[in-house]
Design a protein around this motif. Structure first.
Motif, mmCIF file in Angstrom:
data_model
loop_
_atom_site.group_PDB
_atom_site.id
_atom_site.type_symbol
_atom_site.label_atom_id
_atom_site.label_comp_id
_atom_site.label_asym_id
_atom_site.label_seq_id
_atom_site.Cartn_x
_atom_site.Cartn_y
_atom_site.Cartn_z
ATOM 1 N N PRO A 170 0.804 -1.226 0.000
ATOM 2 C CA PRO A 170 0.000 0.000 0.000
ATOM 3 C C PRO A 170 0.840 1.282 0.000
ATOM 4 C CG PRO A 170 -0.922 -1.594 1.523
ATOM 5 C CD PRO A 170 0.405 -2.132 1.078
ATOM 6 N N LEU A 171 2.011 1.246 0.638
ATOM 7 C CA LEU A 171 2.875 2.433 0.602
ATOM 8 C C LEU A 171 3.334 2.722 -0.819
ATOM 9 C CD1 LEU A 171 5.124 1.888 3.774
ATOM 10 C CD2 LEU A 171 3.262 3.541 3.494
ATOM 11 N N LEU A 172 3.647 1.672 -1.567
ATOM 12 C CA LEU A 172 4.035 1.858 -2.967
ATOM 13 C C LEU A 172 2.857 2.369 -3.797
ATOM 14 C CD1 LEU A 172 6.190 -1.375 -3.396
ATOM 15 C CD2 LEU A 172 7.029 0.985 -3.386
ATOM 16 N N VAL A 173 1.629 1.904 -3.467
ATOM 17 C CA VAL A 173 0.448 2.403 -4.160
ATOM 18 C C VAL A 173 0.270 3.899 -3.901
ATOM 19 C CG1 VAL A 173 -2.078 2.294 -4.276
ATOM 20 C CG2 VAL A 173 -0.741 0.182 -4.200
ATOM 21 N N ALA A 174 0.435 4.307 -2.626
ATOM 22 C CA ALA A 174 0.308 5.722 -2.286
ATOM 23 C C ALA A 174 1.355 6.564 -3.024
ATOM 24 C CB ALA A 174 0.457 5.909 -0.775
ATOM 25 N N ALA A 175 2.589 6.054 -3.077
ATOM 26 C CA ALA A 175 3.646 6.789 -3.784
ATOM 27 C C ALA A 175 3.350 6.878 -5.272
ATOM 28 C CB ALA A 175 4.991 6.101 -3.546
ATOM 29 N N ALA A 176 2.817 5.791 -5.846
ATOM 30 C CA ALA A 176 2.486 5.801 -7.272
ATOM 31 C C ALA A 176 1.406 6.827 -7.584
ATOM 32 C CB ALA A 176 2.043 4.406 -7.713
ATOM 33 N N VAL A 222 -2.557 8.979 0.273
ATOM 34 C CA VAL A 222 -2.546 8.567 1.683
ATOM 35 C C VAL A 222 -3.899 7.981 2.069
ATOM 36 C CG1 VAL A 222 -2.352 9.366 4.068
ATOM 37 C CG2 VAL A 222 -0.754 10.204 2.334
ATOM 38 N N LEU A 223 -4.998 8.604 1.590
ATOM 39 C CA LEU A 223 -6.327 8.068 1.889
ATOM 40 C C LEU A 223 -6.516 6.691 1.252
ATOM 41 C CD1 LEU A 223 -9.117 8.372 3.116
ATOM 42 C CD2 LEU A 223 -9.852 9.603 1.049
ATOM 43 N N ALA A 224 -6.006 6.533 0.002
ATOM 44 C CA ALA A 224 -6.096 5.233 -0.666
ATOM 45 C C ALA A 224 -5.317 4.166 0.107
ATOM 46 C CB ALA A 224 -5.574 5.349 -2.098
ATOM 47 N N ALA A 225 -4.105 4.531 0.549
ATOM 48 C CA ALA A 225 -3.306 3.588 1.339
ATOM 49 C C ALA A 225 -4.012 3.257 2.644
ATOM 50 C CB ALA A 225 -1.929 4.186 1.620
ATOM 51 N N PHE A 226 -4.610 4.284 3.268
ATOM 52 C CA PHE A 226 -5.343 4.064 4.514
ATOM 53 C C PHE A 226 -6.465 3.039 4.300
ATOM 54 C CE2 PHE A 226 -4.106 6.758 8.048
ATOM 55 C CZ PHE A 226 -4.851 6.237 9.085
#
Length: 610
Positions: free
Chosen positions: A65-71, A306-310
């Motif tokens: 999820p952190l990589l998703v947020a960064a992407a 950040v909301l998506a990762a959350f």
């Protein structure tokens, strides 16, 4: 540890009973943990490696999820500005994390599976080895069905925990802990909302732990009753069919089966309440986080990535709680099973092996038996079976013990074989107290042939060779011929290699007794105990055995328990027992001439032959 009866609690306050129950439960759990620890200890390094696999797997999953947020927040913007490197690295990193997670998962499953199977192998061996060494008194009270339950359903409960539960526990614990820390780093305010919603989950989890443990104790007890009833019915199938007991057995099985079903239903209800509560709390928390997070994205105080990762983390945060519930389910069943198994393993033999055994003399006296001030009762609160008495049986003498049913004949034989120890006094062989004789020495010196004459599935030769496993085929045939068994064995389809099948079912009762005689004679004991050992022989077979016994018992101490006076009359000495006391003692001829109890038995036997 036996459960207290209702009468034990009369006049005791409810809170005191609850305190006692807590103490008993704590002791049972401590005993279970000791057993589990002793099983896991040889595999400590493998367990440590399994933990490393779990950490690697969860680390890779947490990075996703952190990589998703960064992407979303940086990679997409980079592509728009003509610099796609950030997005490419995020995509490649996500793929690597997926591969690493899969590899770590594979390593963990293979390693934990090997640990689990080795542990179960050890546990089965421990139980089987220990139960075989427990005294006859244990087996007379603890049914074979219960032992089968310990080795089957209880071990399967532990197997389920090792196969599925440990994976779920370790992964879930690391996942929940890792996500909680990550959420706090990503956004403190949203993380506090999630953690606040976790409070009711903790409260329900504590209730679930107690309720599920109680429910699975009930299921292990109930399934044991089902197995006991089934085993008892199958063992007594001849009597069931002969006396048309099918209906009554079905009623009993239905009762215990319903009890088992209800216990399982109660366990499922507990599980359902816990999982539904966790799902409810998780969904409500997700709705609150999405609503508040969306408002903050709109006003610019929170990034969309950040909301998506959350959201991704939050889904993973509550999903492991289902796995934890499944683990708690498996754990409760396994703990209840461990309590039962550890209880068996902590049973001590009532007839204990001596700490410092004394050897029997190899020369001189062989078979000199002596009872000195012997008194016996089966339990401390049971009536006396054998009042205090003295008896000396010189080496090489054959004595016959006769008397009415319940007079104490078989009890005397059990004391000679040391299936029991006397309550007071001593039983000695060749001047050595039987309590001080090593079990292996005693079993080679004293052999008992009973009315049951149990045979194991396997060849006739194997069953005879139990008396001396290193015996040659010639030795086996020699003792078979000595007891008159060679002729019928040779006539079997494969002779001495014929499989006697379960419990010797291929042979008649008389043939099984002859095989048992051959087995005992091959052992060449100094003391031979025959407990109603000729009761199943027909007249021609009995005559053949009588002739063989007269030769075989020569120069050997023998104790014969018999109702058939044809067997008794070959004895050098007859003891008439009544109420555990020896009321007549002498040679058969002397007792017949005294016109006492034995004389009346002898006359009744003669009249029955007329």
């Amino acid at each position: 540890m036996s459960a207290p009866t209702a009468t034990d609690w009369r006049g005791v306050a409810a809170e005191d009973i609850e305190d006692v129950d807590k103490v008993v439960t704590a002791r049972l759990q401590a005993r279970s943990r000791r057993l589990l620890g002793s099983l896991l200890r040889p595999h400590k390094w493998s367990v440590a490696l399994a933990l490393v696999y779990v950490l690697l797997e969860n680390g890779a999953q947490l990075a996703g999820p952190l990589l998703v947020a960064a992407a979303i927040d940086r990679g997409v913007a980079g592509v728009v500005s003509g610099q796609p490197a950030t997005l490419v690295w995020c995509v490649l990193g996500y793929a690597v994390c997926g591969l690493a997670s899969a590899a770590a998962k594979c390593g963990f499953v293979r390693l934990s599976g090997r640990i689990g199977q080795d542990l179960l192998l050890d546990l089965r061996h421990r139980v089987f080895r220990h139960v075989q060494r427990l005294s006859i008194s244990f087996h007379e009270t603890y049914t074979s069905g219960k032992i089968i339950s310990r080795l089957s359903s209880d071990v399967e409960s532990i197997d389920d925990l090792l196969d599925m539960g440990l994976d779920g526990l370790l992964s879930s614990l690391f996942t929940v802990l890792g996500i909680a820390i990550t959420l706090l780093v990503l956004d403190l305010r949203l993380a506090l909302v999630v953690l606040f919603g976790f409070v009711p989950v903790i409260i329900v989890a504590r209730w679930f732990r107690r309720a599920s443990h109680k429910a699975y104790r009930a299921t292990t007890t109930a399934v044991a009753k089902v197995i006991v009833q089934f085993v008892e019915t199958m063992n007594g199938i001849r009597a069931v069919q002969a006396y048309r007991r099918h209906g009554r057995n079905e009623e009993i099985l239905h009762e215990v089966n319903v009890e088992y079903r209800d216990a399982n239903n109660q366990a499922m209800k507990v599980m359902a309440r816990f999982t539904s509560t966790v799902r409810l709390v998780g969904n409500v928390t997700m709705a609150v986080v999405l609503a508040w997070g969306a408002l903050r994205v709109v006003d610019g105080s929170l990034q969309l990535g950040v909301l998506a990762a959350f959201a991704l983390y939050l889904r993973r945060f509550y999903d492991p709680l289902d796995d934890l519930a499944m683990f708690a389910n498996s754990y409760s069943a396994a703990v209840a099973a461990l309590e039962k198994i550890s209880g068996v393993l902590e049973e001590e033999p009532a007839v204990a092996e001596p700490a410092e055994p004394k050897p029997l003399p190899h020369r001189g006296r062989r078979g000199d038996l002596r009872f000195e001030r012997v008194e016996f009762r089966y339990a401390a609160d049971s009536p006396i079976v054998l009042p205090e008495f003295d008896l000396h049986v010189p080496a090489g003498q054959t004595i016959a013990v006769v008397g009415a049913t319940g007079a104490g004949k078989t009890t005397l034989a059990k004391l000679v074989a040391r299936f029991y120890d006397p309550s007071t006094g001593t039983v000695s062989l060749d001047g050595v107290n039987l309590r001080d004789v090593a079990d292996a020495d005693l079993r080679s010196a004293v052999t008992m042939v009973t009315q049951e004459n149990f045979l194991f599935a396997g060849s006739v030769a194997d069953n005879i060779a139990m008396g001396r496993p290193d015996a040659t085929r010639e030795d086996v045939q020699r003792v078979a011929a000595a007891v008159g068994a060679h002729e019928f064995i040779a006539a079997l389809p494969e002779g001495y290699d014929t499989d006697v099948r379960k419990r010797g079912g291929r042979l008649s009762a008389g043939q099984r007794q002859l095989v048992a005689f051959a087995r005992a004679l091959l052992a060449d004991p100094s003391v031979l105990v025959l407990d109603e050992a000729t009761s199943s022989l027909d007249v021609p077979t009995e005559r053949a055995v009588q002739a063989a016994l007269e030769t075989v018992l020569s120069d050997r101490t023998a104790v014969i328990i018999a109702h058939r006076l044809s067997t008794v009359l070959i004895a050098d000495r007859v003891l008439v027992v009544d109420g555990g006391r020896i009321v007549e003692d002498g040679s058969p001829a002397d007792l017949i001439g005294q016109h006492g109890r034995f004389a009346r038995l002898h006359q009744a036997w003669l009249d029955s032959l007329a």
